[in-house]
Every structure is written in C-alpha cells, then in structure tokens.
Design a protein around this motif. Structure first.
Motif, PDB file in Angstrom:
ATOM      1  N   ALA A 228      82.442   5.492  57.976  1.00 62.01           N
ATOM      2  CA  ALA A 228      83.519   5.489  58.968  1.00 62.01           C
ATOM      3  C   ALA A 228      84.899   5.381  58.338  1.00 62.01           C
ATOM      4  CB  ALA A 228      83.316   4.337  59.948  1.00 62.01           C
ATOM      5  N   ASN A 229      84.960   4.874  57.097  1.00 63.37           N
ATOM      6  CA  ASN A 229      86.248   4.604  56.467  1.00 63.37           C
ATOM      7  C   ASN A 229      86.513   5.437  55.213  1.00 63.37           C
ATOM      8  OD1 ASN A 229      86.945   2.528  58.342  1.00 63.37           O
ATOM      9  ND2 ASN A 229      85.578   1.140  57.231  1.00 63.37           N
ATOM     10  N   ARG A 230      85.688   6.449  54.934  1.00 63.79           N
ATOM     11  CA  ARG A 230      85.854   7.195  53.695  1.00 63.79           C
ATOM     12  C   ARG A 230      85.266   8.600  53.832  1.00 63.79           C
ATOM     13  NH1 ARG A 230      86.293   5.720  48.314  1.00 63.79           N
ATOM     14  NH2 ARG A 230      86.193   3.527  48.940  1.00 63.79           N
ATOM     15  N   PHE A 231      85.950   9.571  53.205  1.00 62.26           N
ATOM     16  CA  PHE A 231      85.382  10.910  53.057  1.00 62.26           C
ATOM     17  C   PHE A 231      85.803  11.466  51.702  1.00 62.26           C
ATOM     18  CE2 PHE A 231      89.529  11.799  55.000  1.00 62.26           C
ATOM     19  CZ  PHE A 231      90.005  12.858  54.237  1.00 62.26           C
ATOM     20  N   SER A 241      83.529  22.566  39.157  1.00 63.05           N
ATOM     21  CA  SER A 241      84.436  21.670  39.859  1.00 63.05           C
ATOM     22  C   SER A 241      85.819  21.705  39.214  1.00 63.05           C
ATOM     23  CB  SER A 241      83.889  20.241  39.824  1.00 63.05           C
ATOM     24  OG  SER A 241      84.862  19.320  40.289  1.00 63.05           O
ATOM     25  N   ILE A 242      86.849  21.952  40.032  1.00 61.10           N
ATOM     26  CA  ILE A 242      88.219  21.959  39.509  1.00 61.10           C
ATOM     27  C   ILE A 242      89.108  20.911  40.179  1.00 61.10           C
ATOM     28  CG2 ILE A 242      88.186  24.367  38.784  1.00 61.10           C
ATOM     29  CD1 ILE A 242      89.617  25.075  41.386  1.00 61.10           C
ATOM     30  N   ALA A 243      88.669  20.341  41.295  1.00 57.45           N
ATOM     31  CA  ALA A 243      89.450  19.303  41.973  1.00 57.45           C
ATOM     32  C   ALA A 243      88.520  18.514  42.875  1.00 57.45           C
ATOM     33  CB  ALA A 243      90.581  19.924  42.784  1.00 57.45           C
ATOM     34  N   ARG A 244      88.763  17.228  42.950  1.00 62.66           N
ATOM     35  CA  ARG A 244      87.974  16.373  43.836  1.00 62.66           C
ATOM     36  C   ARG A 244      88.799  15.156  44.235  1.00 62.66           C
ATOM     37  NH1 ARG A 244      82.621  15.269  41.583  1.00 62.66           N
ATOM     38  NH2 ARG A 244      82.756  17.355  40.660  1.00 62.66           N
ATOM     39  N   CYS A 245      88.462  14.603  45.359  1.00 61.73           N
ATOM     40  CA  CYS A 245      89.176  13.406  45.814  1.00 61.73           C
ATOM     41  C   CYS A 245      88.328  12.644  46.811  1.00 61.73           C
ATOM     42  CB  CYS A 245      90.515  13.767  46.449  1.00 61.73           C
ATOM     43  SG  CYS A 245      90.371  14.448  48.126  1.00 61.73           S
ATOM     44  N   SER A 263      89.166  10.732  42.304  1.00 64.64           N
ATOM     45  CA  SER A 263      87.718  10.697  42.079  1.00 64.64           C
ATOM     46  C   SER A 263      87.013  10.627  43.426  1.00 64.64           C
ATOM     47  CB  SER A 263      87.338   9.475  41.235  1.00 64.64           C
ATOM     48  OG  SER A 263      85.930   9.270  41.270  1.00 64.64           O
ATOM     49  N   ASP A 264      85.934  11.395  43.580  1.00 65.78           N
ATOM     50  CA  ASP A 264      85.224  11.361  44.853  1.00 65.78           C
ATOM     51  C   ASP A 264      84.295  10.157  44.957  1.00 65.78           C
ATOM     52  OD1 ASP A 264      83.701  12.678  42.787  1.00 65.78           O
ATOM     53  OD2 ASP A 264      82.194  13.107  44.322  1.00 65.78           O
ATOM     54  N   MET A 265      84.214   9.342  43.897  1.00 64.59           N
ATOM     55  CA  MET A 265      83.317   8.186  43.902  1.00 64.59           C
ATOM     56  C   MET A 265      84.064   6.866  43.844  1.00 64.59           C
ATOM     57  SD  MET A 265      80.429   9.620  44.173  1.00 64.59           S
ATOM     58  CE  MET A 265      79.344   8.225  43.891  1.00 64.59           C
TER      59      MET A 265
END
Length: 324
Positions: A228-231, A241-245, A263-265
């Motif tokens: 509910a608080n993160r995507f 992969s060239i970009a992530r967030c 970082s997506d993590m």
C-alpha cells in the motif's frame, strides 16, 4: 487604467484569490484595477452591480471550470454578454482555464486561452508559474488597450466638464482586495493530501510506463505495486535494465514525505523526498532539492500532484535522455 472584471463560480473562489494576488504588481503600477462580486457592499443590488461591470469594464476574465460552465448566471448571462462586447471590440475577453473541463465547444472556445495551450492551472507542475502566465496575458491586454488610447485619439475626444463619467467610488464603496481569510490546514488534511498524492504518482507511473513501452519497440517498462505504501518501476532496453526506482511513503527518521530511491529494492535510503507544506490558501509539495544537487533537473517552488509525479518520472528516465 484598465478595469478588470472576474467572471467566476464561487466554487473557484480560492483560485480567484490566488490569481488576484498574482495581479498585485499590475494594480500597484496603476495599470489595472480589479472587481468581482465580493466587492458588492451591504444594501447594494447584486445583479445591477454585476451588470454594470460586465457592460463597462475593459478586460473580462472568464475563470473557466466545470462549475463555471454549469452556472446559469456565469454562462448564460455574464459570459454571453462579455462575448458580445468582445466581438464588437468594446472589451477584451480572456478565458482563464482554472480546472480541466470541456470548454473548446463554448462560444469562447475560439479565443486564445491562458495559461498557454489552455492547460488548466490546477494541472500545472508549478501553480505559481501558471498564474504568472495569466498575469502576463492581462498585462498584454492592458497594453493593447493603452495603445488604442493614443495621444492622437485623446486629442480628438470631446472636451468634458471635468466630471468623471465613471461611476463614483461611493456607489461601490472603496474596499480592500485582500478579503480572503487565511485557511488553516490540520495534520489530518496534510496526511490525506500526502496519501492522495502518493496514489496519483502511482497511477502516473503505471500509465507512463505502459505508454513508454507502447511507443518504443526496444523499451519495456514494468510497474509493480509492492504494497500500500510502495511501488517500483524498471525500464529495460533490449532486455537490459537501464533505469529503476522505488517510490514509497516515508517514515521517520528517514523521511516523512514521499521518497524516491534509484533502487527498486531500497527500504530506507532515498535520492529525493517531497514534503507536504501549506500556505494560507492551499496544500502543495516541496522537494528537498537532493535531485538538483545530484545533477537531476528538479522541481522548484510549490509543486502540484502532477508536478511531483513529473519530477520523479524525469529522474527515472534521465538515462534515456540524450547527453547534452
């Protein structure tokens, strides 16, 4: 001095007040004076006072929204008479698009609206900038009116006895334009705005990722709602992969706003954060400026929800942009 009349729905009163503040320099310079129905004094006849200004003021601002179009008084009376005067060359009508609505098919749809391209003020990334564009349009209209009143035409005008043809101030009563009372926003208001903004940014990223993928054959952008608080969003080019967030609702001690991490993590570190602030009229978002310090083109000033979402989206797609 050009007389400016505000034609608006009372549902948009807060936006009208913000616009009038942006016109303050024009008033101080003696270029314009403004009037709207909140200037009607006790005991004065409402309809007659409004009609007087619709019939005589030089610049008529139509503050356009769905509520404006829905109002019989605004649309059928004020707007239609204003357009008759505009078409006759007796006044300048400027449509000011406050909120998104279906206005292109209206009688004023043929006019060049402001802000530029008819983009609604409430959807602008920087509301102050959008209001400034309106002020520039009003200044331009006042300049055109001034050029009509050249010395030559003034010399040809009939001599008067020195009595002003304008309605004396006593008929309206002099009063301040600063009549809007300051609003107070509670912690509940700010928390609700923060949650609504996070959900807006989430939808913005999901739709933008899908559109980016559809438009670019070598690009695939994924959107994943973690909780509910993160995507998170990841952009691939030819499978790499060239970009992530990841974007998440911050919690103290890290951030109490809406945070962005490259970082997506990430669970606590972040590269930028947006905090909810308020002035005496509205809630908005302010960036901490970390994006600008790290070379990203960050937003400045008071950001709307769209402005906040676009700031974070531009941070994500920076690797896709050509090097300058």
């Amino acid at each position: 001095m050009a007389k400016v009349f505000f034609s608006y729905s009372h549902a948009d009163e807060a936006l009208r007040d913000q616009l009038e503040k942006q016109l303050s320099l024009l008033k101080r310079q003696g270029i314009i004076e403004t009037w709207h129905d909140r200037r009607i004094g006790a005991g004065q006849e409402f309809a007659r006072e409004i009609d007087q200004h619709v019939e005589s003021d030089d610049i008529i601002l139509l503050l356009v929204s769905a509520d404006f179009i829905d109002s019989d008084y605004c649309y059928d009376l004020e707007m239609r008479r204003a357009m008759e005067r505009h078409d006759a060359g007796d006044a300048i009508v400027i449509p000011v698009i406050l909120r998104p609505c279906d206005w292109h098919g209206t009688p004023f749809g043929k006019l060049n609206a402001t802000p530029p391209d008819g983009k609604a003020i409430t959807t602008s990334p920087d509301r102050d900038q959008a209001l400034l564009e309106v002020a520039k349009a009003v200044r331009g209209a006042a300049d055109r009116l001034s050029s009509r009143s050249s010395p030559t035409s003034a010399a040809a005008a009939p001599v008067t006895t020195g009595v002003s043809m304008a309605a004396p101030l006593s008929t309206r009563g002099p009063r301040s334009s600063a009549l809007a009372l300051a609003r107070t926003f509670t912690e509940r208001d700010k928390d609700t705005f923060k949650l609504e903004t996070f959900e807006y940014i989430s939808r913005y990223f999901e739709n933008s990722a899908a559109e980016l993928t559809a438009r670019n054959p070598s690009i695939e952008a994924t959107f994943r709602r973690i909780d509910a608080n993160r995507f998170s969003t990841i952009i691939y080019r030819d499978g790499q992969s060239i970009a992530r967030c990841s974007i998440f609702m911050g919690e103290r001690p890290y951030s109490s706003g809406i945070a962005y991490s490259s970082s997506d993590m990430s669970t606590n570190g972040y590269n930028e954060a947006l905090n909810v602030e308020a002035d005496d009229q509205s809630l908005f978002l302010i960036s901490m400026g970390m994006a600008a310090m790290s070379g990203h083109r960050g937003g400045s000033g008071k950001l709307t929800q769209e402005g906040a979402a676009e700031l974070y989206w531009q941070m994500l797609i920076r690797p896709l942009q050509p090097r300058m």
